[in-house]
Design an enzyme around this catalytic site. Sequence first.
Site, mmCIF file in Angstrom:
data_model
loop_
_atom_site.group_PDB
_atom_site.id
_atom_site.type_symbol
_atom_site.label_atom_id
_atom_site.label_comp_id
_atom_site.label_asym_id
_atom_site.label_seq_id
_atom_site.Cartn_x
_atom_site.Cartn_y
_atom_site.Cartn_z
ATOM 1 N N PHE A 43 0.496 4.003 -10.035
ATOM 2 C CA PHE A 43 0.170 3.688 -11.428
ATOM 3 C C PHE A 43 -0.218 2.233 -11.634
ATOM 4 O O PHE A 43 -0.884 1.897 -12.614
ATOM 5 C CB PHE A 43 1.312 4.073 -12.375
ATOM 6 C CG PHE A 43 2.674 3.596 -11.964
ATOM 7 C CD1 PHE A 43 3.084 2.295 -12.195
ATOM 8 C CD2 PHE A 43 3.561 4.475 -11.348
ATOM 9 C CE1 PHE A 43 4.343 1.861 -11.822
ATOM 10 C CE2 PHE A 43 4.829 4.053 -10.980
ATOM 11 C CZ PHE A 43 5.221 2.736 -11.216
ATOM 12 N N GLY A 46 -4.033 1.045 -12.271
ATOM 13 C CA GLY A 46 -4.693 1.067 -13.569
ATOM 14 C C GLY A 46 -3.841 0.558 -14.711
ATOM 15 O O GLY A 46 -4.284 0.520 -15.848
ATOM 16 N N HIS A 47 -2.610 0.152 -14.437
ATOM 17 C CA HIS A 47 -1.671 -0.240 -15.520
ATOM 18 C C HIS A 47 -0.924 -1.500 -15.130
ATOM 19 O O HIS A 47 0.261 -1.417 -14.809
ATOM 20 C CB HIS A 47 -0.701 0.907 -15.783
ATOM 21 C CG HIS A 47 0.001 0.831 -17.094
ATOM 22 N ND1 HIS A 47 1.191 0.174 -17.277
ATOM 23 C CD2 HIS A 47 -0.332 1.334 -18.297
ATOM 24 C CE1 HIS A 47 1.581 0.298 -18.530
ATOM 25 N NE2 HIS A 47 0.670 1.001 -19.164
ATOM 26 N N PHE A 48 -1.380 -2.591 -15.156
ATOM 27 C CA PHE A 48 -2.723 -3.085 -15.434
ATOM 28 C C PHE A 48 -3.155 -3.854 -14.203
ATOM 29 O O PHE A 48 -2.345 -4.572 -13.631
ATOM 30 C CB PHE A 48 -2.717 -3.982 -16.667
ATOM 31 C CG PHE A 48 -2.203 -3.283 -17.898
ATOM 32 C CD1 PHE A 48 -3.035 -2.448 -18.623
ATOM 33 C CD2 PHE A 48 -0.891 -3.428 -18.299
ATOM 34 C CE1 PHE A 48 -2.571 -1.796 -19.762
ATOM 35 C CE2 PHE A 48 -0.421 -2.767 -19.430
ATOM 36 C CZ PHE A 48 -1.255 -1.946 -20.166
ATOM 37 N N VAL A 53 2.341 -3.515 -14.736
ATOM 38 C CA VAL A 53 3.540 -3.201 -15.508
ATOM 39 C C VAL A 53 3.781 -1.699 -15.401
ATOM 40 O O VAL A 53 2.855 -0.903 -15.565
ATOM 41 C CB VAL A 53 3.363 -3.597 -16.994
ATOM 42 C CG1 VAL A 53 4.556 -3.172 -17.815
ATOM 43 C CG2 VAL A 53 3.138 -5.103 -17.128
#
Length: 145
Positions: A43, A46-48, A53
């Site tokens: 994750f 893409g986050h971020f 985070v």
Amino acid sequence: MDIHQILKQLPHRYPILLVDRVLEIEKGKRIKALKNVTMNEPFFMGHFPHHPVMPGVLMLEAMAQAAALLAFETLGVTPDDKTVYYFAGIDGARFKRPVEPGDQLIMDVTLERMKAGIFKFKGVTRVGEAIACEAELMCTMRTIA
């Protein structure tokens, strides 16, 4: 409870298995579990990308997985292919601290009540002494065809 025992209890697998170890468990009362958060988590791509985070919804999922382990232990059952443990509700979710690569999440989940197949839990997730997330979780266990 180590990862081998967790894999026997939870149907989740990579990339959604979010409990690495159970540190403490009191049948019918509480569980304390951990998740080591690494930069290798999918994750974070893409986050971020420039400030990774952990998504808050995954902190809630980690608490729910710990709650499932407590529920199975409390009932004295081992889940099988015909048993599914579902979220039934989330109340009072609050996110108080970002969780970043290198953090270790500690999930403390307490069984508040169990009635008619519905479990209500209070969960708090910490990084060190700081609260990262807290919520009340409602879950249910169902048999599927």
